[in-house]
Design an enzyme around this catalytic site. Structure first.
Site, PDB file in Angstrom:
ATOM      1  N   THR A 117      36.486  32.902  42.354  1.00 41.00           N
ATOM      2  CA  THR A 117      36.932  34.091  42.941  1.00 41.00           C
ATOM      3  C   THR A 117      38.708  34.455  42.589  1.00 41.00           C
ATOM      4  O   THR A 117      39.218  32.781  42.099  1.00 41.00           O
ATOM      5  CB  THR A 117      36.986  34.538  43.500  1.00 41.00           C
ATOM      6  OG1 THR A 117      37.611  33.395  44.745  1.00 41.00           O
ATOM      7  CG2 THR A 117      35.553  33.978  44.794  1.00 41.00           C
ATOM      8  N   CYS A 118      39.124  35.189  42.806  1.00 43.71           N
ATOM      9  CA  CYS A 118      40.370  35.416  42.150  1.00 43.71           C
ATOM     10  C   CYS A 118      40.827  35.961  43.896  1.00 43.71           C
ATOM     11  O   CYS A 118      41.160  37.250  44.589  1.00 43.71           O
ATOM     12  CB  CYS A 118      40.928  36.205  41.463  1.00 43.71           C
ATOM     13  SG  CYS A 118      40.544  35.874  39.949  1.00 43.71           S
TER      14      CYS A 118
END
Length: 176
Positions: free
Chosen positions: A60-61
Protein backbone atom coordinates in the site's frame (compact mmCIF):
# COMPACT_ATOMS: atom_id res chain seq x y z
CA UNK A 1 -5.22 11.60 -3.07
CA UNK A 2 -3.91 8.93 -5.37
CA UNK A 3 -5.74 8.66 -8.67
CA UNK A 4 -6.73 5.09 -7.84
CA UNK A 5 -8.63 6.28 -4.76
CA UNK A 6 -6.59 4.08 -2.45
CA UNK A 7 -4.27 4.97 0.40
CA UNK A 8 -2.77 8.34 1.03
CA UNK A 9 0.89 7.73 0.30
CA UNK A 10 1.11 8.87 -3.30
CA UNK A 11 -0.30 12.38 -3.31
CA UNK A 12 -1.33 14.40 -0.27
CA UNK A 13 -2.42 17.94 0.31
CA UNK A 14 -0.02 20.42 1.92
CA UNK A 15 -2.03 20.52 5.17
CA UNK A 16 -1.78 16.72 5.42
CA UNK A 17 2.01 16.85 5.02
CA UNK A 18 2.14 19.43 7.83
CA UNK A 19 -0.01 17.18 10.04
CA UNK A 20 2.29 14.23 9.37
CA UNK A 21 5.39 16.29 10.10
CA UNK A 22 3.86 17.39 13.40
CA UNK A 23 3.37 13.73 14.33
CA UNK A 24 -0.38 13.80 13.76
CA UNK A 25 -2.71 11.83 11.56
CA UNK A 26 -3.89 12.83 8.12
CA UNK A 27 -7.48 13.80 7.54
CA UNK A 28 -8.46 10.50 5.92
CA UNK A 29 -11.82 9.57 7.40
CA UNK A 30 -11.90 6.47 9.59
CA UNK A 31 -14.83 5.16 7.56
CA UNK A 32 -12.93 5.56 4.28
CA UNK A 33 -9.88 3.75 5.72
CA UNK A 34 -12.12 0.95 6.99
CA UNK A 35 -13.75 0.59 3.58
CA UNK A 36 -10.36 0.47 1.85
CA UNK A 37 -9.09 -2.11 4.33
CA UNK A 38 -12.20 -4.27 3.82
CA UNK A 39 -11.72 -4.12 0.04
CA UNK A 40 -8.00 -4.92 0.35
CA UNK A 41 -8.74 -7.97 2.52
CA UNK A 42 -11.17 -9.25 -0.12
CA UNK A 43 -8.60 -8.72 -2.90
CA UNK A 44 -5.89 -10.67 -1.07
CA UNK A 45 -8.30 -13.46 -0.15
CA UNK A 46 -9.40 -13.72 -3.79
CA UNK A 47 -5.77 -14.02 -4.90
CA UNK A 48 -5.24 -16.75 -2.30
CA UNK A 49 -8.21 -18.70 -3.67
CA UNK A 50 -6.21 -19.66 -6.77
CA UNK A 51 -4.77 -23.11 -6.02
CA UNK A 52 -1.47 -22.45 -7.78
CA UNK A 53 -0.81 -19.11 -6.06
CA UNK A 54 2.31 -19.70 -3.98
CA UNK A 55 3.43 -16.15 -3.12
CA UNK A 56 1.30 -13.03 -3.02
CA UNK A 57 2.67 -9.58 -2.44
CA UNK A 58 0.54 -6.95 -0.74
CA UNK A 59 1.59 -3.33 -0.73
CA UNK A 60 0.00 0.00 0.00
CA UNK A 61 0.91 3.64 -0.15
CA UNK A 62 -0.63 4.23 3.25
CA UNK A 63 0.44 5.10 6.78
CA UNK A 64 -2.66 3.58 8.36
CA UNK A 65 -2.24 0.52 10.56
CA UNK A 66 -5.71 -0.68 9.57
CA UNK A 67 -4.72 -0.80 5.87
CA UNK A 68 -1.31 -2.33 6.55
CA UNK A 69 -0.71 -4.65 9.50
CA UNK A 70 -4.45 -4.80 10.15
CA UNK A 71 -5.18 -6.22 6.70
CA UNK A 72 -2.36 -8.76 7.02
CA UNK A 73 -3.68 -9.92 10.42
CA UNK A 74 -7.24 -10.27 9.12
CA UNK A 75 -6.10 -12.26 6.08
CA UNK A 76 -3.96 -14.59 8.21
CA UNK A 77 -6.91 -15.20 10.53
CA UNK A 78 -8.95 -16.47 7.56
CA UNK A 79 -6.24 -18.34 5.66
CA UNK A 80 -4.15 -20.55 7.92
CA UNK A 81 -2.53 -22.12 4.84
CA UNK A 82 -0.55 -18.91 4.27
CA UNK A 83 2.12 -17.23 6.39
CA UNK A 84 4.02 -13.96 6.07
CA UNK A 85 7.44 -14.35 4.47
CA UNK A 86 10.25 -11.93 5.22
CA UNK A 87 10.52 -9.23 2.59
CA UNK A 88 13.57 -7.05 1.84
CA UNK A 89 15.71 -8.29 4.75
CA UNK A 90 18.16 -5.41 4.36
CA UNK A 91 15.43 -2.76 4.79
CA UNK A 92 15.79 -1.16 8.24
CA UNK A 93 12.18 -0.22 9.03
CA UNK A 94 9.70 -2.94 9.82
CA UNK A 95 6.05 -3.20 10.84
CA UNK A 96 4.63 -1.60 13.95
CA UNK A 97 3.35 -3.08 17.22
CA UNK A 98 5.23 -6.42 17.28
CA UNK A 99 3.32 -7.42 20.44
CA UNK A 100 0.05 -7.20 18.50
CA UNK A 101 1.41 -8.33 15.13
CA UNK A 102 3.90 -11.21 15.48
CA UNK A 103 4.78 -10.89 11.78
CA UNK A 104 5.87 -7.22 12.18
CA UNK A 105 9.57 -8.07 11.77
CA UNK A 106 8.84 -9.61 8.34
CA UNK A 107 6.99 -6.70 6.71
CA UNK A 108 8.36 -3.38 5.48
CA UNK A 109 7.28 0.16 6.21
CA UNK A 110 8.72 3.36 4.82
CA UNK A 111 9.27 6.32 7.13
CA UNK A 112 8.08 9.72 5.92
CA UNK A 113 11.19 11.55 7.09
CA UNK A 114 13.94 8.96 6.65
CA UNK A 115 12.67 7.64 3.33
CA UNK A 116 11.10 10.77 1.83
CA UNK A 117 7.63 9.28 1.41
CA UNK A 118 4.32 9.76 3.18
CA UNK A 119 3.67 6.06 3.38
CA UNK A 120 4.60 2.68 1.99
CA UNK A 121 4.04 -0.86 3.26
CA UNK A 122 4.91 -4.30 1.85
CA UNK A 123 4.01 -7.81 3.01
CA UNK A 124 4.48 -11.12 1.20
CA UNK A 125 2.21 -14.07 1.88
CA UNK A 126 3.56 -17.53 1.18
CA UNK A 127 1.53 -20.73 1.00
CA UNK A 128 2.82 -23.40 3.39
CA UNK A 129 4.68 -26.22 1.57
CA UNK A 130 2.15 -28.97 2.43
CA UNK A 131 -0.72 -26.80 1.19
CA UNK A 132 1.26 -25.80 -1.91
CA UNK A 133 1.68 -29.45 -2.93
CA UNK A 134 -1.99 -30.15 -2.35
CA UNK A 135 -2.95 -27.02 -4.29
CA UNK A 136 -0.93 -27.95 -7.36
CA UNK A 137 -2.24 -31.54 -7.32
CA UNK A 138 -5.84 -30.48 -6.94
CA UNK A 139 -5.68 -27.63 -9.45
CA UNK A 140 -6.89 -29.76 -12.36
CA UNK A 141 -9.51 -31.50 -10.22
CA UNK A 142 -10.91 -28.24 -8.86
CA UNK A 143 -11.36 -26.71 -12.34
CA UNK A 144 -14.98 -26.72 -13.52
CA UNK A 145 -15.72 -28.92 -16.51
CA UNK A 146 -15.22 -27.16 -19.84
CA UNK A 147 -12.81 -24.56 -18.45
CA UNK A 148 -9.38 -24.73 -20.08
CA UNK A 149 -6.06 -23.54 -18.81
CA UNK A 150 -3.46 -22.09 -21.16
CA UNK A 151 -1.68 -25.46 -21.17
CA UNK A 152 -4.90 -27.30 -22.09
CA UNK A 153 -5.50 -25.02 -25.07
CA UNK A 154 -1.93 -25.49 -26.34
CA UNK A 155 -2.14 -29.28 -26.04
CA UNK A 156 -5.50 -29.33 -27.81
CA UNK A 157 -4.13 -27.19 -30.66
CA UNK A 158 -0.99 -29.34 -30.97
CA UNK A 159 -3.05 -32.56 -31.07
CA UNK A 160 -5.35 -31.09 -33.71
CA UNK A 161 -2.31 -30.15 -35.81
CA UNK A 162 -0.90 -33.71 -35.50
CA UNK A 163 -4.21 -35.22 -36.59
CA UNK A 164 -4.44 -32.92 -39.61
CA UNK A 165 -0.86 -33.72 -40.59
CA UNK A 166 -1.48 -37.46 -40.25
CA UNK A 167 -4.59 -37.14 -42.43
CA UNK A 168 -2.55 -35.42 -45.13
CA UNK A 169 -4.17 -32.00 -44.73
CA UNK A 170 -2.15 -28.85 -45.25
CA UNK A 171 -0.90 -27.64 -41.89
CA UNK A 172 -0.29 -23.90 -41.55
CA UNK A 173 3.29 -23.10 -40.53
CA UNK A 174 5.05 -19.96 -39.48
CA UNK A 175 8.16 -19.06 -41.44
CA UNK A 176 10.59 -16.32 -40.64
Amino acid sequence: RGEDGGGIGVVVAADEVEALEAGGEVSESKERVRQLADFQVQCVLKAMSFPRAQRISYSTCSVHEEENEGVVARVLAERRDFAVAEVLPQWPRRGILPDRYPFAHKVVRADRVKDGTTGFFVAVFERSPADAAAGSESASVARPEGVETGGDAKRRKKNKKKKRKAAGEAVPTLTT
